[in-house]
Design a protein around this motif. Structure first.
Motif, PDB file in Angstrom:
ATOM      1  N   ARG A   1      -2.347  31.443  93.146  1.00 24.76           N
ATOM      2  CA  ARG A   1      -2.683  32.849  92.922  1.00 24.76           C
ATOM      3  C   ARG A   1      -3.761  33.303  93.906  1.00 24.76           C
ATOM      4  NH1 ARG A   1      -5.972  36.409  90.153  1.00 24.76           N
ATOM      5  NH2 ARG A   1      -4.893  37.945  88.868  1.00 24.76           N
ATOM      6  N   ASP A   2      -4.753  32.462  94.149  1.00 25.85           N
ATOM      7  CA  ASP A   2      -5.848  32.828  95.053  1.00 25.85           C
ATOM      8  C   ASP A   2      -5.350  33.139  96.453  1.00 25.85           C
ATOM      9  OD1 ASP A   2      -7.689  32.565  93.017  1.00 25.85           O
ATOM     10  OD2 ASP A   2      -8.294  30.536  93.595  1.00 25.85           O
ATOM     11  N   LEU A   3      -4.320  32.434  96.914  1.00 23.71           N
ATOM     12  CA  LEU A   3      -3.778  32.699  98.245  1.00 23.71           C
ATOM     13  C   LEU A   3      -2.781  33.864  98.252  1.00 23.71           C
ATOM     14  CD1 LEU A   3      -3.344  29.061  99.550  1.00 23.71           C
ATOM     15  CD2 LEU A   3      -5.071  30.743 100.221  1.00 23.71           C
ATOM     16  N   TRP A   4      -2.174  34.161  97.115  1.00 18.22           N
ATOM     17  CA  TRP A   4      -1.183  35.231  97.019  1.00 18.22           C
ATOM     18  C   TRP A   4      -1.841  36.598  96.806  1.00 18.22           C
ATOM     19  CZ3 TRP A   4       3.038  36.492  98.919  1.00 18.22           C
ATOM     20  CH2 TRP A   4       4.006  37.278  98.307  1.00 18.22           C
ATOM     21  N   LEU A   5      -2.947  36.633  96.085  1.00 16.11           N
ATOM     22  CA  LEU A   5      -3.601  37.895  95.753  1.00 16.11           C
ATOM     23  C   LEU A   5      -3.940  38.740  96.982  1.00 16.11           C
ATOM     24  CD1 LEU A   5      -4.624  39.825  93.581  1.00 16.11           C
ATOM     25  CD2 LEU A   5      -6.756  38.498  93.530  1.00 16.11           C
ATOM     26  N   PRO A   6      -4.518  38.190  98.051  1.00 19.91           N
ATOM     27  CA  PRO A   6      -4.797  39.030  99.225  1.00 19.91           C
ATOM     28  C   PRO A   6      -3.531  39.637  99.842  1.00 19.91           C
ATOM     29  CG  PRO A   6      -6.007  36.965  99.372  1.00 19.91           C
ATOM     30  CD  PRO A   6      -5.062  36.839  98.211  1.00 19.91           C
ATOM     31  N   GLN A   7      -2.424  38.907  99.800  1.00 23.72           N
ATOM     32  CA  GLN A   7      -1.150  39.437 100.316  1.00 23.72           C
ATOM     33  C   GLN A   7      -0.690  40.618  99.460  1.00 23.72           C
ATOM     34  OE1 GLN A   7       0.920  38.124 102.826  1.00 23.72           O
ATOM     35  NE2 GLN A   7       0.028  36.151 103.240  1.00 23.72           N
ATOM     36  N   ILE A   8      -0.786  40.465  98.146  1.00 21.36           N
ATOM     37  CA  ILE A   8      -0.405  41.552  97.231  1.00 21.36           C
ATOM     38  C   ILE A   8      -1.316  42.755  97.447  1.00 21.36           C
ATOM     39  CG2 ILE A   8      -0.249  42.233  94.797  1.00 21.36           C
ATOM     40  CD1 ILE A   8       1.971  40.358  95.581  1.00 21.36           C
ATOM     41  N   GLU A   9      -2.602  42.518  97.625  1.00 19.60           N
ATOM     42  CA  GLU A   9      -3.541  43.621  97.872  1.00 19.60           C
ATOM     43  C   GLU A   9      -3.168  44.381  99.136  1.00 19.60           C
ATOM     44  OE1 GLU A   9      -7.184  41.370  97.782  1.00 19.60           O
ATOM     45  OE2 GLU A   9      -7.502  41.819  95.638  1.00 19.60           O
ATOM     46  N   ARG A  10      -2.775  43.661 100.194  1.00 20.27           N
ATOM     47  CA  ARG A  10      -2.348  44.335 101.430  1.00 20.27           C
ATOM     48  C   ARG A  10      -1.085  45.150 101.195  1.00 20.27           C
ATOM     49  NH1 ARG A  10      -4.596  39.787 103.623  1.00 20.27           N
ATOM     50  NH2 ARG A  10      -2.711  38.544 103.708  1.00 20.27           N
ATOM     51  N   LEU A  11      -0.143  44.595 100.430  1.00 21.28           N
ATOM     52  CA  LEU A  11       1.099  45.313 100.154  1.00 21.28           C
ATOM     53  C   LEU A  11       0.837  46.592  99.372  1.00 21.28           C
ATOM     54  CD1 LEU A  11       4.180  45.550 100.232  1.00 21.28           C
ATOM     55  CD2 LEU A  11       4.236  44.092  98.174  1.00 21.28           C
ATOM     56  N   VAL A  12       0.025  46.526  98.314  1.00 18.63           N
ATOM     57  CA  VAL A  12      -0.218  47.745  97.532  1.00 18.63           C
ATOM     58  C   VAL A  12      -1.025  48.766  98.342  1.00 18.63           C
ATOM     59  CG1 VAL A  12       0.093  46.658  95.270  1.00 18.63           C
ATOM     60  CG2 VAL A  12      -2.195  46.843  96.216  1.00 18.63           C
ATOM     61  N   GLU A  13      -1.892  48.309  99.228  1.00 19.51           N
ATOM     62  CA  GLU A  13      -2.607  49.248 100.107  1.00 19.51           C
ATOM     63  C   GLU A  13      -1.639  49.915 101.077  1.00 19.51           C
ATOM     64  OE1 GLU A  13      -5.571  50.750 100.132  1.00 19.51           O
ATOM     65  OE2 GLU A  13      -5.711  49.750  98.195  1.00 19.51           O
ATOM     66  N   THR A  14      -0.681  49.175 101.575  1.00 24.78           N
ATOM     67  CA  THR A  14       0.336  49.771 102.443  1.00 24.78           C
ATOM     68  C   THR A  14       1.155  50.782 101.658  1.00 24.78           C
ATOM     69  OG1 THR A  14       0.411  47.777 103.796  1.00 24.78           O
ATOM     70  CG2 THR A  14       2.281  49.292 103.981  1.00 24.78           C
ATOM     71  N   TYR A  15       1.553  50.435 100.433  1.00 21.73           N
ATOM     72  CA  TYR A  15       2.270  51.389  99.581  1.00 21.73           C
ATOM     73  C   TYR A  15       1.445  52.664  99.406  1.00 21.73           C
ATOM     74  CZ  TYR A  15       5.845  48.046  97.891  1.00 21.73           C
ATOM     75  OH  TYR A  15       6.893  47.179  97.762  1.00 21.73           O
ATOM     76  N   ARG A  16       0.192  52.495  99.099  1.00 22.33           N
ATOM     77  CA  ARG A  16      -0.697  53.648  98.910  1.00 22.33           C
ATOM     78  C   ARG A  16      -0.746  54.498 100.186  1.00 22.33           C
ATOM     79  NH1 ARG A  16      -5.200  51.361  96.458  1.00 22.33           N
ATOM     80  NH2 ARG A  16      -4.567  52.095  94.436  1.00 22.33           N
ATOM     81  N   SER A  17      -0.852  53.846 101.340  1.00 21.92           N
ATOM     82  CA  SER A  17      -0.991  54.565 102.612  1.00 21.92           C
ATOM     83  C   SER A  17       0.255  55.368 102.982  1.00 21.92           C
ATOM     84  CB  SER A  17      -1.349  53.605 103.745  1.00 21.92           C
ATOM     85  OG  SER A  17      -0.226  52.857 104.164  1.00 21.92           O
TER      86      SER A  17
END
Length: 144
Positions: free
Chosen positions: A51-67
């Motif tokens: 989870r610790d390694l996956w969370l930053p990837q998910i954060e980038r994806l949701v930020e891209t969605y937001r953008s």
């Protein structure tokens, strides 16, 4: 509830977490290690150990969605195969839309789901989202 109903409920929780841009909740919906397979011109296979390694990837994806203005994720089609009481495959046709409900892009994903006794979690994904997401980012930048 039966397996198919449980999978449908899981997909709805997953969808709502993405609509809320809630990366920690999304990351909690996976069982680790998990595998992500994508085709963006070249096939990529990523093993996600924790989870610790996956969370930053998910954060980038949701930020891209937001953008790019994603505000909703709609399930256009959901097909579920019950493999056992605790193992299923779900194939989802998704549509991401903006605040006005206008489609940004559609994509497909197949999820391997396992229930270790605490509810279904994703153990693997195969998807065709990457080129569609890249196209949406390019269109968004061109409008800016």
């Amino acid at each position: 509830m039966d397996v198919i109903a449980n999978v449908r409920a899981f997909v709805d929780v997953y969808r709502l977490a993405f609509e809320a841009f809630d990366a920690p909740t999304i990351a909690g919906l996976f069982l680790y290690p998990c595998q992500i397979t994508s085709d963006a011109g070249d096939i990529t296979v990523a093993a996600v150990p924790s989870r610790d390694l996956w969370l930053p990837q998910i954060e980038r994806l949701v930020e891209t969605y937001r953008s790019i203005g994603v505000r909703s994720a709609e399930v256009l089609d959901l097909r579920v195969v019950e493999l056992t009481q605790h193992l299923a495959e779900a194939t989802v046709a998704w549509r991401l839309a903006d605040a006005e409900g206008q489609p940004l892009y559609d994509f497909d994903a197949t999820y391997t789901l396992a229930d270790p006794g605490t509810g279904f979690r994703i153990t693997a994904i195969a998807h065709n989202e990457t080129p569609r997401l890249r196209g949406a980012v390019a269109r968004s930048r061109a409008r800016a």
